[in-house]
Design a protein around this motif. Sequence first.
Motif, short mmCIF file in Angstrom:
data_model
loop_
_atom_site.label_atom_id
_atom_site.label_comp_id
_atom_site.label_asym_id
_atom_site.label_seq_id
_atom_site.Cartn_x
_atom_site.Cartn_y
_atom_site.Cartn_z
N LEU A 98 63.42 68.00 -7.86
CA LEU A 98 62.49 68.69 -8.76
C LEU A 98 61.34 67.77 -9.15
N PHE A 99 61.68 66.51 -9.46
CA PHE A 99 60.64 65.56 -9.86
C PHE A 99 59.70 65.25 -8.70
N ILE A 100 60.26 65.07 -7.51
CA ILE A 100 59.43 64.80 -6.33
C ILE A 100 58.48 65.96 -6.09
N GLY A 101 59.00 67.19 -6.17
CA GLY A 101 58.15 68.36 -5.99
C GLY A 101 57.07 68.45 -7.06
N PHE A 102 57.45 68.19 -8.32
CA PHE A 102 56.49 68.25 -9.42
C PHE A 102 55.38 67.22 -9.22
N ALA A 103 55.77 65.97 -8.93
CA ALA A 103 54.77 64.92 -8.71
C ALA A 103 53.89 65.26 -7.52
N GLY A 104 54.50 65.82 -6.47
CA GLY A 104 53.73 66.20 -5.29
C GLY A 104 52.74 67.31 -5.59
N GLY A 105 53.14 68.28 -6.42
CA GLY A 105 52.24 69.37 -6.79
C GLY A 105 51.02 68.86 -7.56
N VAL A 106 51.25 67.94 -8.50
CA VAL A 106 50.15 67.36 -9.27
C VAL A 106 49.29 66.48 -8.37
N SER A 153 73.80 75.81 1.38
CA SER A 153 73.64 74.90 0.24
C SER A 153 72.53 73.90 0.49
N ILE A 154 72.43 73.40 1.74
CA ILE A 154 71.39 72.43 2.06
C ILE A 154 70.01 73.06 1.94
N SER A 155 69.88 74.30 2.42
CA SER A 155 68.58 74.98 2.34
C SER A 155 68.21 75.27 0.89
N THR A 156 69.23 75.56 0.06
CA THR A 156 68.98 75.79 -1.37
C THR A 156 68.47 74.52 -2.03
N LEU A 157 69.08 73.38 -1.69
CA LEU A 157 68.62 72.10 -2.23
C LEU A 157 67.18 71.81 -1.80
N THR A 158 66.87 72.11 -0.54
CA THR A 158 65.52 71.90 -0.04
C THR A 158 64.51 72.74 -0.81
N ALA A 159 64.92 73.97 -1.15
CA ALA A 159 64.03 74.87 -1.87
C ALA A 159 63.71 74.37 -3.27
N VAL A 160 64.57 73.52 -3.82
CA VAL A 160 64.35 72.96 -5.16
C VAL A 160 63.03 72.20 -5.20
N THR A 161 62.72 71.49 -4.12
CA THR A 161 61.46 70.75 -4.05
C THR A 161 60.27 71.71 -4.19
N GLY A 162 60.38 72.88 -3.55
CA GLY A 162 59.31 73.88 -3.63
C GLY A 162 59.11 74.37 -5.06
N ILE A 163 60.22 74.53 -5.79
CA ILE A 163 60.11 74.95 -7.19
C ILE A 163 59.36 73.89 -7.99
N GLY A 164 59.68 72.63 -7.72
CA GLY A 164 58.98 71.54 -8.41
C GLY A 164 57.50 71.53 -8.10
N ILE A 165 57.14 71.81 -6.84
CA ILE A 165 55.73 71.85 -6.44
C ILE A 165 54.99 72.93 -7.21
N VAL A 166 55.63 74.09 -7.39
CA VAL A 166 55.00 75.19 -8.13
C VAL A 166 54.67 74.76 -9.55
N PHE A 167 55.66 74.14 -10.24
CA PHE A 167 55.41 73.70 -11.62
C PHE A 167 54.36 72.60 -11.66
N GLY A 168 54.39 71.71 -10.67
CA GLY A 168 53.39 70.66 -10.62
C GLY A 168 51.99 71.22 -10.43
N ALA A 169 51.88 72.23 -9.55
CA ALA A 169 50.59 72.85 -9.29
C ALA A 169 50.05 73.57 -10.54
N LEU A 170 50.97 74.18 -11.31
CA LEU A 170 50.55 74.90 -12.51
C LEU A 170 50.05 73.96 -13.60
N THR A 171 50.64 72.78 -13.68
CA THR A 171 50.25 71.84 -14.75
C THR A 171 49.19 70.84 -14.29
N ALA A 172 48.89 70.82 -13.00
CA ALA A 172 47.92 69.85 -12.46
C ALA A 172 46.56 69.89 -13.17
#
Length: 247
Positions: free
Chosen positions: A154-162, A95-114
């Motif tokens: 998710l938000f942290i990953g998204f902001a990080g991606g942008v 479960s902890i690793s799944t939560l960590t992976a959520v940040t990666g998903i956010g980064i992907v969306f952030g990178a796409l919209t950057a």
Amino acid sequence: MLADRSILLGMIVCILIYLLALTVSLSIPKGPRNADIRYLPETAQFFKDTAKLFRIRKTRFSLVGTGSFWMCSAVLRLALIAWVPVHLSIHSLDSISTLTAVTGIGIVFGALTAPRLVPAAKYYKAYLFGIAMAAAMLMFPFVYHTAVTVLLLLFIGFAGGVFIVPMNSALQAEGHKAVGAGKTIAVQNMIENALMMSGVGVYTGVSKLGVSTDASILGMTAVLLLMVAYLAAEVRRLRRERRSEAE
């Protein structure tokens, strides 16, 4: 998830993946060899190239930005392992690793919209998303609900991606003209890995001293804010110079 079942199994899989990557890299076509290259002189040249990239405002801005992102990301991934059981009462590594992976998903969306949010020509505006990332991290000590944690990550990953994509683009474009694309990537990798190792090392050290995970995350956020404050100061100087030129 593998480590939750067997740490040895997880390490073996990592080694196999590494060997696969090494095998694939050997299939890259070989270009003409430069017989003039000597390791010692080239090592000295590498540090000269590093200094040159730090003298150029655009590449310096990008190196500080990308380095601070990856340092923060490395520490946050490690801190979550200790933070989740305390705040969410979740103890399964799955479960902890799944939560960590959520940040990666956010980064992907952030990178796409950057490219839409921060065009390459206005790369310097990316620091605003660094502020947003740090602001979200300040909320960690007050979060005790899984759904809120997922949204926060998710938000942290998204902001990080942008935050990171425009800086990568600016660094490659300017670095290619200054020292060459390959050397720029080498310098960038050194800076990012040095900062990641430093961040994780400091986090591990303060954890051994008994500092709470919340305090460690807040400390890491403070470091990120200092780096972003430097980027903001660079942006202000750039705008003043442009106004002076326009006048």
